[in-house]
Design a protein around this motif. Structure first.
Motif, PDB file in Angstrom:
ATOM      1  N   THR A 190      -9.448   3.420  -1.362  1.00 46.22           N
ATOM      2  CA  THR A 190      -8.225   2.652  -1.572  1.00 46.22           C
ATOM      3  C   THR A 190      -8.293   2.089  -2.984  1.00 46.22           C
ATOM      4  OG1 THR A 190      -8.002   2.048   0.765  1.00 46.22           O
ATOM      5  CG2 THR A 190      -6.847   0.679  -0.841  1.00 46.22           C
ATOM      6  N   THR A 244       0.867  -1.173   0.000  1.00 49.53           N
ATOM      7  CA  THR A 244       0.000   0.000   0.000  1.00 49.53           C
ATOM      8  C   THR A 244       0.905   1.224   0.000  1.00 49.53           C
ATOM      9  OG1 THR A 244      -1.784  -1.129   1.202  1.00 49.53           O
ATOM     10  CG2 THR A 244      -1.810   1.282   1.189  1.00 49.53           C
ATOM     11  N   ARG A 259      -1.696  -1.398  -3.938  1.00 47.34           N
ATOM     12  CA  ARG A 259      -2.806  -0.558  -3.501  1.00 47.34           C
ATOM     13  C   ARG A 259      -2.300   0.866  -3.299  1.00 47.34           C
ATOM     14  NH1 ARG A 259      -4.158  -5.537  -1.256  1.00 47.34           N
ATOM     15  NH2 ARG A 259      -2.734  -5.245   0.497  1.00 47.34           N
ATOM     16  N   ARG A 316      -3.251   4.874  -1.804  1.00 44.36           N
ATOM     17  CA  ARG A 316      -4.064   5.830  -1.070  1.00 44.36           C
ATOM     18  C   ARG A 316      -3.537   7.231  -1.371  1.00 44.36           C
ATOM     19  NH1 ARG A 316      -7.216   4.233   3.249  1.00 44.36           N
ATOM     20  NH2 ARG A 316      -8.036   6.326   2.903  1.00 44.36           N
TER      21      ARG A 316
END
Length: 236
Positions: A134, A97, A217, A219
């Motif tokens: 996300t 992430t 991922r 953000r």
């Protein structure tokens, strides 16, 4: 194997490559199967494997024809598709992430106000909702390091500009249809520009030139101009 797994179509892409087609529509389930298959093949580390190129609904499998017969590669791909590899599946689930700082609006995002107007919401609400999700890097394409991100709130989908810009600044964060993307370098483009990140999405001098990889991922984190300049000065 339990449950129903949709069939895959496998066809030659070149003398040293197969194209594995896992679906015909862009959706998160199909894209997840693409990344899972890539992870299983990568985890097996076969000596003949040269490269894997995931797309939204397909996977390109490139091999060394001096080391293996193409039909044997096809069999290995089918085995990877319908078998289970707990380590590879866990790697996909864990994944990376990565936080992307974004300065929204103004000179950084010249389409933010118009986009919010078309959606019928305040611009700060658009920023908040865009940064709240996300996203998953569905694929890399268009330009080296350009991530096509799935996971956009469907209510924020916007058509591309009727007339594309001849110049979009590197790092621009944009909406194109039902997707979000980040322009890794200055280029033409017709997506709606909401903001810009100071991070370098692609640097050929890095060990891994592309900052993001398929399956990662993402953000977004809203920042102000001062932080944008500070990160830019520090070579973000």
């Amino acid at each position: 194997m339990s449950g129903h797994v949709p069939p895959a179509a496998i066809e030659p892409l070149a003398d040293d490559a197969w194209l594995v087609q896992l679906g015909s529509t862009i959706d998160d389930t199909t894209n997840a199967r693409v990344h899972a298959l890539a992870a299983r093949l990568r985890a097996a580390r076969p000596p003949w494997l040269r490269d894997l190129v995931p797309a939204y609904t397909s996977l390109g499998v490139f091999f060394d024809p001096d080391l293996i017969d193409p039909d044997a590669v096809r069999d290995a791909v089918l085995q990877g598709l319908y078998a289970s590899d707990s380590r590879a599946d866990a790697a996909v689930a864990a994944g990376r992430t990565i936080e992307i700082p974004v300065a929204y609006g103004g000179a950084f995002g010249p389409d933010l106000l118009d986009a919010a107007g078309e959606l019928g919401i305040p611009s700060d609400a658009l920023v908040q909702r865009h940064a709240a999700a996300t996203y998953t890097v569905a694929m890399i394409g268009f330009a080296p390091g350009f991530p096509y991100l799935s996971g956009l709130d469907p209510a924020l989908a916007l058509p591309r500009l009727a007339t594309p810009r001849t110049r979009v600044a590197a790092g621009s964060v944009a909406i194109g249809g039902a997707q979000t993307g980040i322009y890794p370098r200055e280029s033409p483009g017709g997506w709606r520009l909401l903001g810009r990140t100071p991070l370098r999405l692609f640097d050929p001098l890095r060990a891994a030139p592309a900052l993001l990889a398929p399956g990662d991922r993402v953000r977004f984190r809203a920042i102000d101009e001062a932080e944008f300049m500070r990160l830019s000065e520090h070579g973000a």
